[in-house]
Every structure is written in structure tokens, then in C-alpha cells.
Scaffold this active site. Structure first.
Site, PDB file in Angstrom:
ATOM      1  N   LYS A  86       0.838  -1.189   0.000  1.00  0.00           N
ATOM      2  CA  LYS A  86       0.000   0.000   0.000  1.00  0.00           C
ATOM      3  C   LYS A  86       0.878   1.245   0.000  1.00  0.00           C
ATOM      4  O   LYS A  86       1.750   1.409   0.863  1.00  0.00           O
ATOM      5  CB  LYS A  86      -0.889   0.029   1.241  1.00  0.00           C
ATOM      6  CG  LYS A  86      -2.143  -0.815   1.160  1.00  0.00           C
ATOM      7  CD  LYS A  86      -2.984  -0.558   2.395  1.00  0.00           C
ATOM      8  CE  LYS A  86      -4.364  -1.171   2.281  1.00  0.00           C
ATOM      9  NZ  LYS A  86      -5.173  -0.871   3.476  1.00  0.00           N
ATOM     10  N   ILE A  87       0.615   2.107  -0.963  1.00  0.00           N
ATOM     11  CA  ILE A  87       1.335   3.377  -1.102  1.00  0.00           C
ATOM     12  C   ILE A  87       0.293   4.493  -1.102  1.00  0.00           C
ATOM     13  O   ILE A  87      -0.687   4.420  -1.860  1.00  0.00           O
ATOM     14  CB  ILE A  87       2.151   3.426  -2.407  1.00  0.00           C
ATOM     15  CG1 ILE A  87       3.132   2.254  -2.492  1.00  0.00           C
ATOM     16  CG2 ILE A  87       2.859   4.766  -2.549  1.00  0.00           C
ATOM     17  CD1 ILE A  87       4.286   2.316  -1.532  1.00  0.00           C
TER      18      ILE A  87
END
Length: 215
Positions: free
Chosen positions: A83-84
């Protein structure tokens, strides 16, 4: 539409996994903190029995740090995606990670513009947050529909994860909108399986069986 669970509670994940309906898991540091677990150990345990995508979150605020964390997290198991956050530094990181073949989930998406940017950078997944949009008076399902329609129109390969789901109707709305994936809290999974008419039917069948089982 594939069904993920949004939690870091391993027992809850195992329970839904045993139903035979679970396609993946999303986590974040807040969810892991609730379980009082070491983050890496938690992801390792989840990936030991979940074969579908498992999202683990990078927490750095600069692209270099996100990339470094993503490389480490993706090394835990081949089905880990990272997750960014949706921000300029996040987009930079997604572009580099896509070039390295590391799967990413662009999180904290709240508009179709942001979803377009996530896809352009090469995100594997984009996660619009329906519940949080509803909380501020926006229509989360409408924005989800916009994103899905745009991705379909241009044959964009990024998959849409409908996130921040608060109740079963969010799940149905996500399916109707064409989301590729819904990531669902444990309690919402439990709500989805229940219906009063089902309960009444089971009770009636059992009562009738008691009447005839010894005949």
C-alpha cells in the site's frame, strides 16, 4: 467481484478463509496495532495460509523510503502487494516499483482524478474509500462508479478495490458499480451471511427433523 477481508486479526481471517469465500486480505498499521502484533510477523502469518493478494502498507512519507519499505515487504511472500498513499511522493514510488515488478495498492483514493493518476503511475490496485467519502457528505458509490467507468472506457489494467465499507449495502453497491474487489471488515462479512428468514427456515427444518428422526 472478489472478496477481501480488511483486518489484521489472524483468527478472523482464518474463519472467513474457512468459509471458502476469501480471495485476499488488506491490512494497515492501525489494524495491526489493534492486534498488538509485530507488523512483519503478522504479514508472514497471514501469507502462510492466504494465497491471494495481501496488502501491507509502507509508512514513509518520501518516495525513497516507500520504495525501500516496499522492497522489504514484498520480500515476505510473492503475494504481498504494498500500500502506497495517494500523494506526489507516492506516485513516484509506484512508478519505480511498477518497473521492478512489485505490486502496489494506491490507498487513500477519494476521487476519479486520483484514481487516474494511480493508474498512470502503474498501480496494481487503486483503493477508493467509500465510507470516509460518505462521512463528509460525498457519495462514495458515485465516485466508485466514475472510477470503474473510466477504467473500463480506456481498458486500464489497474484493479479497483472498494474500501472503507461500513455495511452490507456498500458491498452490493460496489458489485453493482463493477468494482473488481471489495475489501470487507469482519463484522460486515458476518452481517452478509445472516438473514432472519434463513434463521427461521433452519429452526423449522430442525424442529421438523426432531419429529420424524425416530420414525
Amino acid at each position: 467481484m472478489r472478496l477481501f477481508i480488511d483486518t489484521a486479526n489472524v483468527e478472523h481471517i482464518r474463519e472467513i478463509h474457512e468459509w471458502g469465500v476469501l480471495d485476499g486480505v488488506t491490512t494497515n498499521p492501525t489494524l495491526v496495532c489493534k492486534e498488538n502484533r509485530n507488523y512483519t510477523d503478522c504479514i508472514k502469518e497471514i501469507t502462510s495460509f492466504v494465497s491471494g493478494p495481501v496488502s501491507a502498507e509502507a509508512v514513509s512519507m518520501d518516495a525513497e523510503g516507500m520504495i525501500r519499505e516496499a522492497r522489504e515487504l514484498s520480500g515476505i511472500a510473492e503475494n504481498v502487494n504494498v500500500k502506497i498513499p495517494m500523494c506526489p511522493e507516492g506516485l513516484k514510488a509506484i512508478k519505480v516499483l511498477d518497473g521492478e515488478g512489485i505490486m502496489t495498492n494506491c490507498t487513500l483514493v477519494f476521487s476519479a482524478n486520483q484514481a487516474l493518476l494511480a493508474a498512470a503511475a502503474g498501480a496494481t490496485f487503486a483503493s477508493p474509500f467509500l465510507g470516509r467519502l460518505d462521512d463528509i457528505g460525498n457519495d462514495g458509490l458515485r465516485i466508485l462508479s466514475e472510477i470503474v467507468d473510466i477504467y473500463k472506457r480506456y481498458s486500464i489494467q489497474t484493479q479497483v478495490i472498494s474500501a472503507s465499507l461500513r455495511h452490507p449495502q456498500h458491498v452490493i453497491g460496489s458489485a453493482m458499480a463493477g468494482a473488481h474487489i471489495a475489501t470487507i471488515p469482519y463484522e460486515v462479512f458476518k452481517q452478509m451471511v445472516r438473514h432472519p428468514l434463513t434463521d427461521i427456515g433452519i429452526e423449522r427444518f430442525l424442529a421438523d427433523w426432531e419429529k420424524i428422526k425416530d420414525l
